[in-house]
Design a protein around this motif. Structure first.
Motif, PDB file in Angstrom:
ATOM      1  N   LEU A   1       0.817  -1.197   0.000  1.00  0.00           N
ATOM      2  CA  LEU A   1       0.000   0.000   0.000  1.00  0.00           C
ATOM      3  C   LEU A   1       0.857   1.257   0.000  1.00  0.00           C
ATOM      4  CD1 LEU A   1      -2.735  -1.093   2.556  1.00  0.00           C
ATOM      5  CD2 LEU A   1      -2.799  -1.256   0.086  1.00  0.00           C
ATOM      6  N   GLN A   2       2.065   1.118  -0.490  1.00  0.00           N
ATOM      7  CA  GLN A   2       2.990   2.249  -0.536  1.00  0.00           C
ATOM      8  C   GLN A   2       3.082   2.876  -1.921  1.00  0.00           C
ATOM      9  OE1 GLN A   2       4.360   3.528   2.249  1.00  0.00           O
ATOM     10  NE2 GLN A   2       3.076   2.019   3.264  1.00  0.00           N
ATOM     11  N   HIS A   3       2.233   2.467  -2.836  1.00  0.00           N
ATOM     12  CA  HIS A   3       2.259   3.003  -4.191  1.00  0.00           C
ATOM     13  C   HIS A   3       1.946   4.503  -4.148  1.00  0.00           C
ATOM     14  CE1 HIS A   3       1.106   3.708  -8.362  1.00  0.00           C
ATOM     15  NE2 HIS A   3       1.773   2.593  -8.642  1.00  0.00           N
ATOM     16  N   PRO A   4       2.658   5.320  -4.924  1.00  0.00           N
ATOM     17  CA  PRO A   4       2.433   6.768  -4.901  1.00  0.00           C
ATOM     18  C   PRO A   4       0.986   7.171  -5.203  1.00  0.00           C
ATOM     19  CG  PRO A   4       4.428   6.251  -6.118  1.00  0.00           C
ATOM     20  CD  PRO A   4       3.773   4.943  -5.792  1.00  0.00           C
ATOM     21  N   LEU A   5       0.323   6.465  -6.098  1.00  0.00           N
ATOM     22  CA  LEU A   5      -1.072   6.791  -6.409  1.00  0.00           C
ATOM     23  C   LEU A   5      -1.981   6.530  -5.204  1.00  0.00           C
ATOM     24  CD1 LEU A   5      -3.311   7.697  -8.277  1.00  0.00           C
ATOM     25  CD2 LEU A   5      -3.411   5.354  -9.174  1.00  0.00           C
TER      26      LEU A   5
END
Length: 110
Positions: free
Chosen positions: A1-5
């Motif tokens: 859940l660390q994706h930039p989006l």
């Protein structure tokens, strides 16, 4: 859940100053997105479903992203089975009295 989006969409949901600065909000649910799409510019659609979300809308120039149920729950911030969200241009503060739909952005958790 660390994706930039994902981080951006969670921040839009939780940080009012970021929403104001970017003039963007996250809305949730197929029906809400379908009804608001003629009035606001949809930047992107995020869906947990493998099918193309919101089949009645024109998708020319719009970004469609797919994610897991867990990712969508993180973006949305509350339990729901309607796992479709959209990043949209922030609606103006004016009230359209002839509109059949009124959206009130109240109780936003900041």
């Amino acid at each position: 859940l660390q994706h930039p989006l994902v981080k951006r969409l969670v921040k839009l949901r939780t940080d009012s100053s970021f929403r104001v600065a970017t003039q963007r909000v996250v809305i949730v649910g197929e029906k809400v997105i379908q009804e608001l799409s003629p009035q606001v510019r949809v930047e992107r659609i995020i869906s947990a479903f493998s099918r193309h979300p919101l089949p009645g809308l024109s998708w020319q120039g719009k970004k469609v992203e797919y994610g897991s149920r867990e990712v969508l729950q993180k973006i949305i911030g509350h339990p729901t089975d309607d796992l479709v969200a959209a990043e949209v241009e922030m609606p103006s503060h004016s009230v359209a009295v002839d509109s059949p739909l009124t959206v009130i952005l109240d109780g936003i958790s900041d």
